[in-house]
Scaffold this motif. Sequence first.
Motif, PDB file in Angstrom:
ATOM      1  N   MET A 130       0.853  -1.197   0.000  1.00 57.05           N
ATOM      2  CA  MET A 130       0.000   0.000   0.000  1.00 57.05           C
ATOM      3  C   MET A 130       0.893   1.252   0.000  1.00 57.05           C
ATOM      4  O   MET A 130       1.729   1.424   0.895  1.00 57.05           O
ATOM      5  N   ASP A 131       0.732   2.096  -1.010  1.00 53.81           N
ATOM      6  CA  ASP A 131       1.603   3.267  -1.099  1.00 53.81           C
ATOM      7  C   ASP A 131       1.034   4.438  -0.296  1.00 53.81           C
ATOM      8  O   ASP A 131      -0.051   4.370   0.278  1.00 53.81           O
ATOM      9  N   LEU A 132       1.798   5.536  -0.277  1.00 54.53           N
ATOM     10  CA  LEU A 132       1.415   6.693   0.524  1.00 54.53           C
ATOM     11  C   LEU A 132       0.100   7.314   0.067  1.00 54.53           C
ATOM     12  O   LEU A 132      -0.689   7.807   0.881  1.00 54.53           O
ATOM     13  N   MET A 133      -0.141   7.308  -1.263  1.00 56.69           N
ATOM     14  CA  MET A 133      -1.378   7.887  -1.776  1.00 56.69           C
ATOM     15  C   MET A 133      -2.596   7.125  -1.273  1.00 56.69           C
ATOM     16  O   MET A 133      -3.608   7.734  -0.880  1.00 56.69           O
ATOM     17  N   GLU A 134      -2.514   5.808  -1.272  1.00 52.59           N
ATOM     18  CA  GLU A 134      -3.635   5.003  -0.769  1.00 52.59           C
ATOM     19  C   GLU A 134      -3.878   5.272   0.714  1.00 52.59           C
ATOM     20  O   GLU A 134      -5.022   5.400   1.169  1.00 52.59           O
ATOM     21  N   LEU A 135      -2.777   5.345   1.494  1.00 48.93           N
ATOM     22  CA  LEU A 135      -2.913   5.642   2.925  1.00 48.93           C
ATOM     23  C   LEU A 135      -3.554   7.008   3.155  1.00 48.93           C
ATOM     24  O   LEU A 135      -4.397   7.179   4.035  1.00 48.93           O
ATOM     25  N   PHE A 136      -3.123   7.969   2.312  1.00 50.94           N
ATOM     26  CA  PHE A 136      -3.681   9.315   2.429  1.00 50.94           C
ATOM     27  C   PHE A 136      -5.177   9.318   2.145  1.00 50.94           C
ATOM     28  O   PHE A 136      -5.964   9.929   2.871  1.00 50.94           O
ATOM     29  N   LEU A 137      -5.587   8.612   1.074  1.00 53.46           N
ATOM     30  CA  LEU A 137      -7.002   8.576   0.713  1.00 53.46           C
ATOM     31  C   LEU A 137      -7.836   7.870   1.771  1.00 53.46           C
ATOM     32  O   LEU A 137      -8.957   8.285   2.073  1.00 53.46           O
ATOM     33  N   ILE A 138      -7.293   6.806   2.339  1.00 51.79           N
ATOM     34  CA  ILE A 138      -8.010   6.089   3.397  1.00 51.79           C
ATOM     35  C   ILE A 138      -8.172   6.986   4.623  1.00 51.79           C
ATOM     36  O   ILE A 138      -9.251   7.060   5.225  1.00 51.79           O
ATOM     37  N   ALA A 139      -7.092   7.676   4.990  1.00 49.60           N
ATOM     38  CA  ALA A 139      -7.159   8.577   6.148  1.00 49.60           C
ATOM     39  C   ALA A 139      -8.138   9.709   5.898  1.00 49.60           C
ATOM     40  O   ALA A 139      -8.907  10.099   6.791  1.00 49.60           O
ATOM     41  N   LEU A 140      -8.115  10.245   4.654  1.00 54.36           N
ATOM     42  CA  LEU A 140      -9.038  11.320   4.315  1.00 54.36           C
ATOM     43  C   LEU A 140     -10.482  10.847   4.388  1.00 54.36           C
ATOM     44  O   LEU A 140     -11.356  11.536   4.931  1.00 54.36           O
ATOM     45  N   GLY A 141     -10.747   9.654   3.840  1.00 53.79           N
ATOM     46  CA  GLY A 141     -12.094   9.091   3.889  1.00 53.79           C
ATOM     47  C   GLY A 141     -12.564   8.869   5.317  1.00 53.79           C
ATOM     48  O   GLY A 141     -13.716   9.172   5.662  1.00 53.79           O
TER      49      GLY A 141
ATOM     50  N   GLY B 171     -20.135  11.989  11.003  1.00 54.83           N
ATOM     51  CA  GLY B 171     -20.710  11.257  12.127  1.00 54.83           C
ATOM     52  C   GLY B 171     -20.935  12.153  13.325  1.00 54.83           C
ATOM     53  O   GLY B 171     -21.981  12.090  13.986  1.00 54.83           O
ATOM     54  N   VAL B 172     -19.957  13.018  13.582  1.00 55.34           N
ATOM     55  CA  VAL B 172     -20.085  13.972  14.685  1.00 55.34           C
ATOM     56  C   VAL B 172     -21.224  14.952  14.415  1.00 55.34           C
ATOM     57  O   VAL B 172     -22.026  15.266  15.302  1.00 55.34           O
ATOM     58  N   LYS B 173     -21.309  15.452  13.155  1.00 54.86           N
ATOM     59  CA  LYS B 173     -22.390  16.370  12.799  1.00 54.86           C
ATOM     60  C   LYS B 173     -23.753  15.703  12.972  1.00 54.86           C
ATOM     61  O   LYS B 173     -24.706  16.327  13.452  1.00 54.86           O
ATOM     62  N   LEU B 174     -23.851  14.440  12.579  1.00 55.42           N
ATOM     63  CA  LEU B 174     -25.116  13.705  12.722  1.00 55.42           C
ATOM     64  C   LEU B 174     -25.472  13.535  14.189  1.00 55.42           C
ATOM     65  O   LEU B 174     -26.641  13.682  14.579  1.00 55.42           O
ATOM     66  N   LEU B 175     -24.453  13.256  15.017  1.00 60.85           N
ATOM     67  CA  LEU B 175     -24.701  13.097  16.446  1.00 60.85           C
ATOM     68  C   LEU B 175     -25.188  14.408  17.052  1.00 60.85           C
ATOM     69  O   LEU B 175     -26.159  14.429  17.827  1.00 60.85           O
ATOM     70  N   LEU B 176     -24.519  15.511  16.672  1.00 54.99           N
ATOM     71  CA  LEU B 176     -24.924  16.811  17.190  1.00 54.99           C
ATOM     72  C   LEU B 176     -26.336  17.171  16.746  1.00 54.99           C
ATOM     73  O   LEU B 176     -27.115  17.735  17.513  1.00 54.99           O
ATOM     74  N   PHE B 177     -26.662  16.846  15.487  1.00 54.80           N
ATOM     75  CA  PHE B 177     -28.017  17.132  15.009  1.00 54.80           C
ATOM     76  C   PHE B 177     -29.035  16.265  15.736  1.00 54.80           C
ATOM     77  O   PHE B 177     -30.134  16.730  16.062  1.00 54.80           O
ATOM     78  N   SER B 178     -28.685  15.002  15.988  1.00 50.96           N
ATOM     79  CA  SER B 178     -29.632  14.109  16.664  1.00 50.96           C
ATOM     80  C   SER B 178     -29.970  14.606  18.061  1.00 50.96           C
ATOM     81  O   SER B 178     -31.063  14.367  18.578  1.00 50.96           O
TER      82      SER B 178
ATOM     83  N   ALA C 184     -11.532  10.497   7.969  1.00 52.68           N
ATOM     84  CA  ALA C 184     -11.756  11.802   8.585  1.00 52.68           C
ATOM     85  C   ALA C 184     -13.105  12.372   8.183  1.00 52.68           C
ATOM     86  O   ALA C 184     -13.825  12.950   9.003  1.00 52.68           O
ATOM     87  N   VAL C 185     -13.483  12.209   6.906  1.00 48.26           N
ATOM     88  CA  VAL C 185     -14.778  12.693   6.430  1.00 48.26           C
ATOM     89  C   VAL C 185     -15.914  11.957   7.131  1.00 48.26           C
ATOM     90  O   VAL C 185     -16.901  12.565   7.558  1.00 48.26           O
TER      91      VAL C 185
END
Length: 320
Positions: free
Chosen positions: A1-12, A20-27, A14-15
């Motif tokens: 697994m290269d750095l780009m894949e790790l970056f995309l996984i981490a970004l996903g 999830g936090v926004k949904l919890l706050l709205f709930s 984080a999103v």
Amino acid sequence: MDLMELFLIALGAAVIVCYGVKLLLFSRMLFPKMWFPLSKSFFTSMGEWAVVTGASEGIGRAYAFALAKQGMNVVIMSRTKVTLDQVAKKIGDTTGQRVKVIVTDFMKDNVFSEIEDQLRDLNIGVLVNNVGTLPNFIPCKFLESADLDQAITNVINCNVKTMAKMCKIFLPGMEKRGKGVIVNISSGVASIPFPLYTLYAASKVFVERFSQGLQAEYKDKGIIIQTVAPFGVSTRLAGYQSTNIVTLSPEDFVKSSLQYLRAGDKTHGSVCHTVLGWLLQSIPLKVLYSELMLHSLQDYVKKKTALTAQSSTFESDKNK
């Protein structure tokens, strides 16, 4: 697994966490009694008296009744003495609480020294800055406003200056006692720059920013300062529209909004209005600002106004 894949996984990840936090706050907004509970003595613990501006009708009147029902004595303020006296009598008869009437016109310049003198000796625990004015009942472009110079003065005096001055009068006492509540009424139209309501919406943006800044400054003093930004409430400013899931009665809206008092420095006061706020901010501004949308808004308000007038005339004739 290269750095780009790790970056995309981490970004996903984080999103996902962010949403999830926004949904919890709205709930949390769906269950205010569970997430933001208030004790039965909460309001009376803030002080003996509550002050409500623009209390002769609508949202202000509903706040005055609600706070009196919580055991507070209330000061109600407006420019119409006959109506204020009627409201005061009904509050007193219904709740048994004391009611003080102050007749004043917040569109005028020098009214605050007299207000301060009349209330100097009262233990004010809650302040509701509700009074406000629209430059025009039917929405229109800025330069099309009738008597524009006077409209500008009225909106600034009533919607902006009054709130800041009333906070100046009562905040020192709250700071000294280490407790208090200030509720400043904004509007849902302040969620975005709102054509046809430009002056009014801008004045309500001031309400929000001023309130949020004050809360940051005085939160550690034990004072709650909150903006409440409703959308549809069946009041005179809204043409007394029929109530439904979106347009609430003043009493229902106030009852709901008080449940969110610990929900942060700004709320829309109800679940449906919170959803409306989210939807409004999700619509592309190009769509909202199109001539078609603006004309549709004007036509909608005109039709609602005409229907309300017809209904009022019918009720008047029927009761003769």
